[in-house]
Design a protein around this motif. Structure first.
Motif, PDB file in Angstrom:
ATOM      1  N   TYR A  24       0.767  -1.251   0.000  1.00  0.00           N
ATOM      2  CA  TYR A  24       0.000   0.000   0.000  1.00  0.00           C
ATOM      3  C   TYR A  24       0.796   1.298   0.000  1.00  0.00           C
ATOM      4  O   TYR A  24       0.191   2.371  -0.089  1.00  0.00           O
ATOM      5  CB  TYR A  24      -0.930   0.025   1.232  1.00  0.00           C
ATOM      6  CG  TYR A  24      -1.920  -1.110   1.273  1.00  0.00           C
ATOM      7  CD1 TYR A  24      -2.864  -1.269   0.253  1.00  0.00           C
ATOM      8  CD2 TYR A  24      -1.924  -2.024   2.317  1.00  0.00           C
ATOM      9  CE1 TYR A  24      -3.775  -2.309   0.286  1.00  0.00           C
ATOM     10  CE2 TYR A  24      -2.832  -3.073   2.358  1.00  0.00           C
ATOM     11  CZ  TYR A  24      -3.757  -3.211   1.345  1.00  0.00           C
ATOM     12  OH  TYR A  24      -4.653  -4.235   1.376  1.00  0.00           O
ATOM     13  N   TYR A  25       2.127   1.242   0.129  1.00  0.00           N
ATOM     14  CA  TYR A  25       2.868   2.481   0.404  1.00  0.00           C
ATOM     15  C   TYR A  25       2.631   3.576  -0.636  1.00  0.00           C
ATOM     16  O   TYR A  25       2.441   4.749  -0.283  1.00  0.00           O
ATOM     17  CB  TYR A  25       4.374   2.209   0.531  1.00  0.00           C
ATOM     18  CG  TYR A  25       5.152   3.412   0.990  1.00  0.00           C
ATOM     19  CD1 TYR A  25       5.035   3.869   2.305  1.00  0.00           C
ATOM     20  CD2 TYR A  25       5.988   4.112   0.126  1.00  0.00           C
ATOM     21  CE1 TYR A  25       5.729   4.976   2.740  1.00  0.00           C
ATOM     22  CE2 TYR A  25       6.686   5.231   0.556  1.00  0.00           C
ATOM     23  CZ  TYR A  25       6.548   5.654   1.866  1.00  0.00           C
ATOM     24  OH  TYR A  25       7.230   6.758   2.293  1.00  0.00           O
ATOM     25  N   ASP A  28      -0.657   5.066  -0.005  1.00  0.00           N
ATOM     26  CA  ASP A  28      -0.672   5.723   1.313  1.00  0.00           C
ATOM     27  C   ASP A  28      -0.019   7.095   1.248  1.00  0.00           C
ATOM     28  O   ASP A  28      -0.513   8.050   1.855  1.00  0.00           O
ATOM     29  CB  ASP A  28       0.083   4.879   2.345  1.00  0.00           C
ATOM     30  CG  ASP A  28      -0.637   3.589   2.671  1.00  0.00           C
ATOM     31  OD1 ASP A  28      -1.863   3.534   2.462  1.00  0.00           O
ATOM     32  OD2 ASP A  28       0.022   2.640   3.121  1.00  0.00           O
ATOM     33  N   ARG A  31      -2.268   9.594  -0.323  1.00  0.00           N
ATOM     34  CA  ARG A  31      -3.352   9.948   0.592  1.00  0.00           C
ATOM     35  C   ARG A  31      -2.848  10.846   1.716  1.00  0.00           C
ATOM     36  O   ARG A  31      -3.571  11.683   2.228  1.00  0.00           O
ATOM     37  CB  ARG A  31      -3.862   8.650   1.237  1.00  0.00           C
ATOM     38  CG  ARG A  31      -5.255   8.295   0.960  1.00  0.00           C
ATOM     39  CD  ARG A  31      -5.582   7.075   1.789  1.00  0.00           C
ATOM     40  NE  ARG A  31      -5.993   5.977   0.954  1.00  0.00           N
ATOM     41  CZ  ARG A  31      -5.373   4.829   0.842  1.00  0.00           C
ATOM     42  NH1 ARG A  31      -4.267   4.581   1.505  1.00  0.00           N
ATOM     43  NH2 ARG A  31      -5.856   3.902   0.061  1.00  0.00           N
ATOM     44  N   THR A  36      -5.205   8.891   5.431  1.00  0.00           N
ATOM     45  CA  THR A  36      -5.065   7.499   5.849  1.00  0.00           C
ATOM     46  C   THR A  36      -5.645   7.304   7.248  1.00  0.00           C
ATOM     47  O   THR A  36      -6.240   6.266   7.554  1.00  0.00           O
ATOM     48  CB  THR A  36      -3.580   7.087   5.780  1.00  0.00           C
ATOM     49  OG1 THR A  36      -3.067   7.411   4.488  1.00  0.00           O
ATOM     50  CG2 THR A  36      -3.412   5.596   5.999  1.00  0.00           C
ATOM     51  N   TRP A  69      -4.192  -0.822   9.085  1.00  0.00           N
ATOM     52  CA  TRP A  69      -4.244   0.634   8.870  1.00  0.00           C
ATOM     53  C   TRP A  69      -3.313   1.376   9.810  1.00  0.00           C
ATOM     54  O   TRP A  69      -2.714   2.388   9.448  1.00  0.00           O
ATOM     55  CB  TRP A  69      -5.690   1.150   8.960  1.00  0.00           C
ATOM     56  CG  TRP A  69      -6.451   0.839   7.708  1.00  0.00           C
ATOM     57  CD1 TRP A  69      -7.287  -0.212   7.499  1.00  0.00           C
ATOM     58  CD2 TRP A  69      -6.384   1.551   6.466  1.00  0.00           C
ATOM     59  NE1 TRP A  69      -7.765  -0.203   6.215  1.00  0.00           N
ATOM     60  CE2 TRP A  69      -7.233   0.874   5.561  1.00  0.00           C
ATOM     61  CE3 TRP A  69      -5.715   2.684   6.024  1.00  0.00           C
ATOM     62  CZ2 TRP A  69      -7.408   1.304   4.236  1.00  0.00           C
ATOM     63  CZ3 TRP A  69      -5.898   3.112   4.715  1.00  0.00           C
ATOM     64  CH2 TRP A  69      -6.726   2.429   3.841  1.00  0.00           C
ATOM     65  N   THR A  72       0.029   0.970   8.217  1.00  0.00           N
ATOM     66  CA  THR A  72       0.192   1.757   7.005  1.00  0.00           C
ATOM     67  C   THR A  72       0.487   3.224   7.371  1.00  0.00           C
ATOM     68  O   THR A  72       1.322   3.876   6.736  1.00  0.00           O
ATOM     69  CB  THR A  72      -1.070   1.561   6.115  1.00  0.00           C
ATOM     70  OG1 THR A  72      -0.674   1.398   4.775  1.00  0.00           O
ATOM     71  CG2 THR A  72      -2.077   2.667   6.237  1.00  0.00           C
ATOM     72  N   ILE A  73      -0.129   3.725   8.436  1.00  0.00           N
ATOM     73  CA  ILE A  73       0.176   5.092   8.892  1.00  0.00           C
ATOM     74  C   ILE A  73       1.601   5.148   9.442  1.00  0.00           C
ATOM     75  O   ILE A  73       2.328   6.120   9.197  1.00  0.00           O
ATOM     76  CB  ILE A  73      -0.848   5.570   9.942  1.00  0.00           C
ATOM     77  CG1 ILE A  73      -2.248   5.604   9.329  1.00  0.00           C
ATOM     78  CG2 ILE A  73      -0.489   6.965  10.456  1.00  0.00           C
ATOM     79  CD1 ILE A  73      -3.350   5.903  10.328  1.00  0.00           C
ATOM     80  N   VAL A  76       3.919   5.633   6.589  1.00  0.00           N
ATOM     81  CA  VAL A  76       3.955   7.000   6.067  1.00  0.00           C
ATOM     82  C   VAL A  76       4.709   7.922   7.042  1.00  0.00           C
ATOM     83  O   VAL A  76       5.447   8.823   6.621  1.00  0.00           O
ATOM     84  CB  VAL A  76       2.525   7.543   5.811  1.00  0.00           C
ATOM     85  CG1 VAL A  76       2.575   8.960   5.259  1.00  0.00           C
ATOM     86  CG2 VAL A  76       1.779   6.643   4.828  1.00  0.00           C
TER      87      VAL A  76
END
Lengths: 109, 109
Positions: A24-25, A28, A31, A36, A69, A72-73, A76
């Protein structure tokens, strides 16, 4: 853990974070953290709902989604989850320092 | 991951969940899922704040706290996080099934 966990997968946080990064990077980063974070909040709501009235399988899926999730944050934000966990909880409860927490019930941990 | 991660701790989700269980399970069960979820929400708020204006170190601490409270609720709910992650993300994105997600940007993943 139970006695039946011999066959359970032993997923490392580092491997999971790398997998989520691969998955997903690119999206992400487009976004951004704010966008995100909104998705994380939606998943937290779904987890609350599953905890209230979901099946065990639905709960498992929602826990996985919240963790994905959150991860994923972290990607980022440039945060290494395994390192963060080790630094904060590696030697015991951040409140009392014990491996079995002795903080008073009304306090956070 | 970067090239400097040789020295990073490789924490497994199973080990971390067991450690959090040893540390907090007795208190978590007394609090129950609802009471424990409230603490998770407080930590999510602190994470949002750290993402807005915190240092890298503060962000790391808040990610660790959110993960710890998520794990503690999983313990009370009888959910194995490593298994849940493997079941939902082990073979690719739950949306498109790919290892590098190809879902449209406006869709959830």
């Amino acid at each position: 853990m139970t006695t039946s966990d011999q066959a359970k997968p032993d997923v490392s946080l580092t491997d999971f974070q790398a997998k989520i990064r691969d998955m997903y990077y690119e999206k992400d980063v487009q976004r951004g953290i704010d966008g995100t974070f909104m998705w994380l909040m939606e998943e937290v709501g779904e987890l609350a709902s599953a905890l209230r009235q979901g099946t065990h399988e639905e709960r498992c899926g929602e826990f996985a989604d919240v963790l994905a999730w959150l991860t994923t944050i972290a990607n980022v934000a440039g945060v290494d989850l395994g390192q963060a966990i080790q630094d904060k909880y590696g030697t015991g409860c951040p409140g009392c320092g014990r491996l079995v927490c002795t903080c008073p019930m009304q306090e956070k941990p």
